[in-house]
Design a protein around this motif. Structure first.
Motif, PDB file in Angstrom:
ATOM      1  N   THR A 129     -38.989  40.834  39.792  1.00 55.60           N
ATOM      2  CA  THR A 129     -38.765  39.385  39.758  1.00 55.60           C
ATOM      3  C   THR A 129     -38.321  38.984  38.359  1.00 55.60           C
ATOM      4  O   THR A 129     -38.990  39.288  37.368  1.00 55.60           O
ATOM      5  N   LEU A 130     -37.175  38.308  38.292  1.00 54.53           N
ATOM      6  CA  LEU A 130     -36.620  37.871  37.012  1.00 54.53           C
ATOM      7  C   LEU A 130     -37.188  36.487  36.695  1.00 54.53           C
ATOM      8  O   LEU A 130     -36.979  35.528  37.458  1.00 54.53           O
ATOM      9  N   GLY A 150     -32.284  34.862  28.336  1.00 51.83           N
ATOM     10  CA  GLY A 150     -31.848  34.226  27.098  1.00 51.83           C
ATOM     11  C   GLY A 150     -30.645  34.922  26.525  1.00 51.83           C
ATOM     12  O   GLY A 150     -30.038  35.791  27.157  1.00 51.83           O
ATOM     13  N   GLY A 151     -30.289  34.566  25.305  1.00 51.93           N
ATOM     14  CA  GLY A 151     -29.097  35.096  24.667  1.00 51.93           C
ATOM     15  C   GLY A 151     -29.322  36.471  24.076  1.00 51.93           C
ATOM     16  O   GLY A 151     -30.372  37.098  24.238  1.00 51.93           O
ATOM     17  N   GLU A 152     -28.314  36.935  23.369  1.00 52.84           N
ATOM     18  CA  GLU A 152     -28.370  38.261  22.756  1.00 52.84           C
ATOM     19  C   GLU A 152     -29.508  38.310  21.753  1.00 52.84           C
ATOM     20  O   GLU A 152     -29.716  37.393  20.964  1.00 52.84           O
ATOM     21  N   GLY A 153     -30.281  39.397  21.840  1.00 48.91           N
ATOM     22  CA  GLY A 153     -31.395  39.565  20.928  1.00 48.91           C
ATOM     23  C   GLY A 153     -32.588  38.695  21.277  1.00 48.91           C
ATOM     24  O   GLY A 153     -33.517  38.547  20.496  1.00 48.91           O
ATOM     25  N   VAL A 179     -33.464  39.654  29.364  1.00 49.70           N
ATOM     26  CA  VAL A 179     -34.150  39.076  30.513  1.00 49.70           C
ATOM     27  C   VAL A 179     -35.595  39.544  30.529  1.00 49.70           C
ATOM     28  O   VAL A 179     -35.923  40.634  30.053  1.00 49.70           O
ATOM     29  N   GLY A 180     -36.447  38.705  31.086  1.00 53.03           N
ATOM     30  CA  GLY A 180     -37.853  39.043  31.270  1.00 53.03           C
ATOM     31  C   GLY A 180     -38.132  39.303  32.736  1.00 53.03           C
ATOM     32  O   GLY A 180     -37.824  38.473  33.598  1.00 53.03           O
ATOM     33  N   ALA A 239     -32.752  44.410  27.687  1.00 59.77           N
ATOM     34  CA  ALA A 239     -31.450  43.972  27.164  1.00 59.77           C
ATOM     35  C   ALA A 239     -30.381  44.523  28.108  1.00 59.77           C
ATOM     36  O   ALA A 239     -30.266  45.738  28.287  1.00 59.77           O
ATOM     37  N   VAL A 240     -29.621  43.633  28.709  1.00 59.92           N
ATOM     38  CA  VAL A 240     -28.637  44.034  29.721  1.00 59.92           C
ATOM     39  C   VAL A 240     -27.246  43.649  29.238  1.00 59.92           C
ATOM     40  O   VAL A 240     -27.005  42.492  28.854  1.00 59.92           O
ATOM     41  N   GLN A 241     -26.347  44.618  29.242  1.00 59.94           N
ATOM     42  CA  GLN A 241     -24.959  44.352  28.860  1.00 59.94           C
ATOM     43  C   GLN A 241     -24.156  43.979  30.103  1.00 59.94           C
ATOM     44  O   GLN A 241     -24.007  44.776  31.018  1.00 59.94           O
TER      45      GLN A 241
END
Length: 466
Positions: free
Chosen positions: A136-137, A141-144, A173-174, A194-196
C-alpha cells in the motif's frame, strides 16, 4: 475540467474570457464580426469593460483560469466531440494517444490511506525498486524525499499527478508492506523507496488461441494507439511466418472506442491488397478531404479467413477497420450494431501554449460510401452523456449478448488485462478458456469457411501437362 464556480461568476467570465481569446488569435486569421450573425464585437467589448469595472469581488487567478477554460470549451462545442483542451488535459491526451507515459508501472485501487497496489508491471520502475503486489502506497514526494506527503484522503487523480513525471526523474514513496487486511486499513512500518520514473507502455493487444484444437487466433484490440500497431504487426508477422500456426483470425474490436486514424488504416491494410481503399474523409478544410488506402506491406494476410467481433461501443477507428473489411468482403462482422461515430476530430496545438483545440473537421465514409453517424445525447454544456443513437455499422450476423454473458465477458477481460501486470485474478470463477456466445458464433463461421475452401479446392479442374 474542474467543477464550476458560482454561476454568476461563470456567466460573466464567459463573455469576458471569450474576448481574451480573440485578442490573442494568430495574426492574419479572419476575425468573426457582426456580419457573421453570431458574433457581436460591440457586446464583447461592453461586457468585458463592465466586468472589469463593476464586478463586486476580485477575481482570483485560479478561478479565472477555470472560467477561461470553460469559456473556451463552450465556444467550440458545436457538437458532442469538440473540445478546448487546457494544458493539464493536453499533456494527458498526448500520453494517451502515444500509449505511453513516465510513471511507476503500477496498477492501483483507491483506499482511504492512499493506493493499494494490485499490479506491478514486470521490469518497470516499481518492480526494479522492489515494490510488490499487495503493498500500500501511503506517502510520496520529490527527489531525495523533499516534500513527502501523506496520501490519505487524496483522490486518485491528485495522487497520479504526483507520481507521474519526466522520464528518469526520481520520486520517493512510502510503502506499507502487504498484504493489506481485507477490512483495512494497512498497518505497519512505512518503508521508503526511491523510484526512477520510466516510460510505461501498457498493452493494448491481447491474443489467445481458441477453438477445439486451438486452431484459431483471437486478437483483441482495446485501443488504437501508436503502440497498438507495433504489437499487432509483430503478432501478425508470427502468423505469416508460421510461428503462430493458425487457420483463421478473430479480430475482436468490442468495447474499442477508437484512437489514431493511421493506426486503424494500418490494421485494416494488413488484410487488404495494396491500394484498396480503407476510408474516405470529406471536410471543408484544405487538408480535410482525403482517401486512405492500404499501403505496400510485407506479410499481408490475404487468404486467411477473418471474423470481426463488434458491439455498441465499437466506435470511430474500430468502425473504420470493420467497415473496410466488410465492404471489401474480407471479413464477416458478428455482434451488435456499432456506436455510430463517423466524424473526424483534428487536434491542433495552440502556438506557444501547452494547450490545443479539438474540432470536428470531416466525416468519414467506408469504401462503398457508407456513413452512419448517430445522434449523440449531450448534457447542458454539450458533453456526450451516453452512446450514439440510431446509426452505426450493422453486422453480417447480429447477435446481442444477454446480460449475464456481458457480465462474464467483462470479468474475463479484467482478468486478461491484469496478466501483464502480475495482477491476481479479480474473478477466479472465470476460466482462461472462456468463450462467449459471439465468439462461439465467430468460431462456427471460421470453421464453415474452411469447409467451403476445401470444397472449392476439390472442384477445381486438374491441371494437364503439355
Amino acid at each position: 475540467m474542474r467543477p464550476g464556480i458560482a454561476i454568476l461568476l461563470s456567466v460573466s467570465m464567459l463573455s469576458l474570457l471569450l474576448a481574451f481569446l480573440f485578442a490573442s488569435r494568430s495574426a492574419g486569421a479572419r476575425q468573426p464580426t457582426a456580419r457573421d450573425g453570431w458574433w457581436d464585437e460591440e457586446i464583447e467589448r461592453y461586457v468585458r469593460r463592465k466586468v472589469a469595472e463593476t464586478y463586486v469581488d476580485k477575481l482570483e487567478p485560479e478561478s479565472g483560469h477555470e472560467a477561461f477554460n470553460r469559456a473556451m470549451d463552450a465556444y467550440v462545442r458545436f457538437d458532442g466531440y469538440c473540445d478546448y483542451i487546457p494544458p493539464a488535459e493536453h499533456k494527458k491526451w498526448r500520453e494517451d494517444t502515444a500509449g505511453r507515459y513516465a510513471g511507476l508501472g503500477i496498477k492501483i485501487n483507491e483506499v482511504d490511506e492512499g493506493l493499494h497496489i494490485v499490479g506491478v508491471f514486470p521490469g518497470g520502475p516499481a518492480d526494479k525498486a522492489g515494490i510488490k503486489v499487495g503493498d500500500t502506497l501511503v506517502q510520496a514526494g520529490g527527489e531525495g524525499g523533499a516534500g513527502m506527503r501523506n496520501l490519505a484522503g487524496m483522490d486518485v487523480d491528485s495522487i497520479t499527478r504526483i507520481l507521474k513525471g519526466p522520464p528518469r526523474s526520481t520520486i520517493k514513496v512510502g510503502i506499507i508492506r502487504g498484504p493489506r487486511p481485507e477490512d483495512g486499513p494497512a498497518r505497519g512500518p512505512i518503508v521508503e523507496f526511491a523510484v526512477q520514473r520510466d516510460v510505461i507502455t501498457p498493452p493494448t493487444v491481447f491474443a489467445r488461441r481458441v477453438g477445439k484444437d486451438k486452431e484459431f487466433l483471437q486478437v483483441r484490440l482495446t485501443d488504437f494507439t501508436e503502440e497498438t500497431v507495433n504489437a499487432f504487426d509483430a503478432l501478425m508477422d508470427k502468423v505469416v511466418s508460421g510461428e503462430e500456426n493458425v487457420q483463421g483470425v478473430l479480430l475482436d474490436l468490442r468495447h474499442n472506442g477508437g484512437g489514431v486514424l493511421n493506426v486503424a488504416v494500418r490494421v485494416a491494410g494488413r488484410f487488404l491488397r495494396e491500394g484498396r481503399l480503407v476510408v474516405r474523409m470529406e471536410g471543408r478544410g484544405a487538408d480535410a478531404s482525403k482517401n486512405y488506402a492500404s499501403q505496400p506491406q510485407k506479410g499481408k494476410l490475404l487468404d486467411i479467413p477473418v471474423v470481426v467481433l463488434v458491439d455498441e461501443w465499437s466506435a470511430s477507428a474500430s468502425e473504420i477497420v470493420a467497415g473496410a473489411l466488410q465492404d471489401h468482403r474480407r471479413a464477416v462482422l458478428v455482434g451488435t450494431r456499432t456506436y455510430g461515430k463517423f466524424l473526424v476530430q483534428s487536434i491542433t496545438a495552440i502556438p506557444g501554449k501547452d494547450a490545443a483545440v479539438k474540432l470536428t473537421t470531416a466525416r468519414y465514409y467506408t469504401p462503398s460510401g457508407r456513413s452512419y453517424q448517430g445522434s449523440v445525447d449531450v448534457d447542458e454544456v454539450g458533453r456526450p452523456t451516453g452512446r450514439s443513437r440510431g446509426s452505426g455499422l450493422i453486422p453480417d450476423v447480429v447477435l446481442p449478448l444477454p446480460s449475464d454473458d456481458r457480465t462474464k465477458l467483462g470479468h474475463f477481460w479484467a482478468n486478461e488485462e491484469g496478466v501483464p501486470w502480475n495482477e491476481a485474478k479479480r474473478y477466479p470463477e472465470i476460466t482462461d478458456d472462456h468463450v462467449d456466445p459471439q465468439l462461439a458464433r465467430g468460431l462456427d463461421l471460421l470453421k464453415g469457411e474452411l469447409v467451403m475452401q476445401k470444397i472449392q479446392r476439390g472442384r477445381r479442374p486438374a491441371r494437364r501437362n503439355g
